[in-house]
Scaffold this active site. Sequence first.
Site, PDB file in Angstrom:
ATOM      1  N   ARG A  11     -10.311 -11.533   2.213  1.00 39.35           N
ATOM      2  CA  ARG A  11     -11.169 -12.592   1.681  1.00 39.35           C
ATOM      3  C   ARG A  11     -10.488 -13.955   1.785  1.00 39.35           C
ATOM      4  NH1 ARG A  11     -11.421  -9.544  -3.987  1.00 39.35           N
ATOM      5  NH2 ARG A  11     -11.254  -7.814  -2.509  1.00 39.35           N
ATOM      6  N   LYS A  43       0.843  -1.201   0.000  1.00 38.57           N
ATOM      7  CA  LYS A  43       0.000   0.000   0.000  1.00 38.57           C
ATOM      8  C   LYS A  43       0.876   1.248   0.000  1.00 38.57           C
ATOM      9  CE  LYS A  43      -3.979  -1.774   2.616  1.00 38.57           C
ATOM     10  NZ  LYS A  43      -4.981  -1.607   1.555  1.00 38.57           N
TER      11      LYS A  43
END
Length: 492
Positions: A344, A270
């Site tokens: 996920r 990120k």
Amino acid sequence: MRIVFAKPVFPKKGALVLGVKENRVMLSMTVEADSESGGLLKQAMSASRFTGKGHQTLTVFTSLGRIVLYGIGTGKSIDTLWCEKAGSNIQAALAGSGETEVSVVFEGHEGSPEGIEARAAHLGYGALLNSYRFDKYRTKEKKDDKPTLSKITVMVDGHVKARNHFADLRAIAQGVFLTRDLVSEPPNVLYPVSYSDRLKELKRDGLKVQVLGEREMTKLGMGALLGVGQGSARESKIVVMQWNGSKRGEPPVAFVGKGVCFDTGGISLKPAGGMEDMKWDMGGSAVVSGLMKVLAGRKAKVNAVGVVGLVENMPDGNAQRPGDVVTSMSGQTIEIINTDAEGRLVLADALWYTLKRFKPKFMIDLATLTGAMMVSLGQVNCGYFANDDELSDRMAEAGEAVGEGIWRMPLGDEYNKMMDSDIADMKNAGPRYGGSITAACFLERFVDNCPWSHMDIAGMAWSSMDKPTVPKGGTGWGVRLLNHLVKAHYEG
Ligand code: BES
Ligand code: MN
Ligand code: ZN
């Protein structure tokens, strides 16, 4: 903060909150206080803009001490949520005032479906929820900057009933506080091992708590979850919390949480700006933990299980790569396209494990899953997905009842297809558009036919703004909603 309930009488010390209806119509105790203080309250009202509209306040210093006049409007739209906001406002108004206690006279509200005792209890509840502070790392706060208010007495006819009603609300607040604590804790302090140790303490609340380490997870074949944690120096964990308040053998309701204690993005790193926010990427797991504490705290007549997947997503020589293919516990293989789509992967194994081990009535997962959800709904409503209309409707009702709004988002084949991979059963990241929906479709592949809902709380777990009953920081959003859902439909 101590919250107590008593009969309405003028207190000997502390501040006093008195009600005024629209057009400066004083309630009976307010009239009394006005004449005791030589008409000062009336004078103060006419010298100001205070007219008694809902939630207006006016502070007056009298011979009886500090009096806060509180506007109740027509007195007719006062429900439990209104009262929570009032309690929160009163707490906020007096927290740093120098007063150590306040008595709130609760009278003259008509026309609400809930009894006056329940509403009085919710006033105390709102005050309690708003009194939360995460200040353990402040060593230099000046005495004058610290809150002084430590006790609120809600004065109401039927105070014993109000006190009894408050017992469950206190239990809920304690769960919300646990969630807020966990979310606000810095990531060097809260990581999978220390987090699981902390959850073991919930045994004292009466929960069964079991911790799986990497050895057990490897045996179970949890390649999706383990892949996320493999770049971290800290061991990944799954914590299983059980509350058995109903009959043995009754299938439980299940809650599954994303607990990414820090999300750097991994090799798909990120950008630096704002990355500190990713300490609260364990927000879903914190809601599950807080909820389990509530269910135990109020001895809910339900069997419930909370499963949280705790990992740290770090870039490292041993980290997972884009292009890797992992095998999940379900046997389905996943091509890793983006190591930043890690939540996920954690949930895929946590959901499957929960499904197979507990065969639950339903599964609800919570996760700070996608930035796209913040783009969709901002920080006002939580987007959720469901494969079952009954569960979905019940969740929406629960959200409405406790003032935590949720908005249903679509699933569907067209979205689901976007997660197909050329070399494995699926990939972990699809196209940019519809990112929250394709993430939900990915999760749906791990729930079989179990009634299931996914709540993407990316916009809800943290707030940089004070709101009524929710000080800035970790919000604890969702604990109240899910507690209400359980209470309304799955107990007894
Ligand atoms: N934890 C983030 C999502 C997030 C971002 C939550 C900002 C709260 C605030 C999640 O793991 C993530 O990085 N998601 C990616 C998915 C993408 C790579 C498919 C995202 O949303 O960009
Ligand atoms: Mn991520
Ligand atoms: Zn994440």
